[in-house]
Design a protein around this motif. Structure first.
Motif, short mmCIF file in Angstrom:
data_model
loop_
_atom_site.label_atom_id
_atom_site.label_comp_id
_atom_site.label_asym_id
_atom_site.label_seq_id
_atom_site.Cartn_x
_atom_site.Cartn_y
_atom_site.Cartn_z
N PHE A 88 6.11 6.87 -4.74
CA PHE A 88 6.66 7.25 -6.04
C PHE A 88 6.53 8.77 -6.23
O PHE A 88 7.46 9.43 -6.69
CB PHE A 88 5.94 6.50 -7.17
N ALA A 89 5.38 9.32 -5.85
CA ALA A 89 5.16 10.77 -5.98
C ALA A 89 6.14 11.56 -5.12
O ALA A 89 6.70 12.57 -5.56
CB ALA A 89 3.72 11.11 -5.59
N GLU A 90 6.36 11.11 -3.89
CA GLU A 90 7.30 11.81 -3.01
C GLU A 90 8.72 11.76 -3.57
O GLU A 90 9.46 12.74 -3.50
CB GLU A 90 7.23 11.22 -1.60
N PRO A 102 0.82 -1.21 0.00
CA PRO A 102 0.00 0.00 0.00
C PRO A 102 0.86 1.26 0.00
O PRO A 102 1.97 1.26 0.52
CB PRO A 102 -0.81 -0.12 1.29
N GLY A 103 0.34 2.29 -0.61
CA GLY A 103 1.04 3.57 -0.62
C GLY A 103 2.11 3.71 -1.68
O GLY A 103 2.87 4.68 -1.65
#
Length: 175
Positions: free
Chosen positions: A127-129, A121-122
């Motif tokens: 990836f965005a961070e 999860p997450g």
């Protein structure tokens, strides 16, 4: 954020669109070199990304080089890759790379890229961070650029051709 490649399922473009819709990248634009499927375009619309996804389609080598130079990071979230040429090209152009742990990508990027596991999860937020950090001027971004340039040099023809010749010779073939 630059994305290079075709739109096949293992390229994980839907995941990348979800990444682009996260809070850390709410101001970022995705330049997509390669086609988007109708479903991927619909997903971009459903995620309110129409104005932030710029489809470049297929481009010449010269335009691709300019896009590498003009972008802030390469996103390569593939589920599997046999090699990952865009990763090497981006590093050679001084572009930080954020990639997945799919196939050969971790080996190709080495410590010169940020490798984000897709499992669990997450993953989209992780990836965005990583992309947000790679696009923000900082000493760690500068390190990624420097390490990437050095790593890409290890894939140059001057380095690879002698290694291939040696491998063929050891396998009993002739070059």
């Amino acid at each position: 954020v630059l994305s290079v490649g075709h739109s096949g399922p293992y390229k994980n473009i839907e995941f990348l669109l979800e990444v682009m819709a996260t809070r850390p990248l709410q101001e970022a634009t995705l330049i997509r070199v390669g086609a988007l499927t109708r479903q991927q375009r619909q997903l971009a619309g459903a995620l309110n990304l129409e104005r932030r996804v710029l489809p470049a389609g297929p481009v010449t080598d010269e335009v691709l080089a300019a896009l590498y130079a003009a972008s802030d990071a390469l996103a390569q979230p593939s589920r599997a890759e046999g090699f990952g040429i865009p990763v090497v090209e981006a590093m050679a152009c001084g572009l930080p790379v954020v990639t997945s742990d799919g196939g050969a990508l971790p080996e190709v990027a080495g410590e010169a890229g940020v490798v984000v596991p897709l499992a669990g999860p997450g993953a989209a937020n992780r990836f965005a961070e990583a992309l947000a950090a790679a696009t923000t001027p900082s000493p760690s971004r500068r390190q990624l650029v420097d390490k990437g340039i050095a790593r890409a040099a290890s894939y140059s023809p001057e380095v690879v051709i002698p290694m291939l010749r040696d491998a063929y010779a050891r396998a009993g073939g002739s070059v």
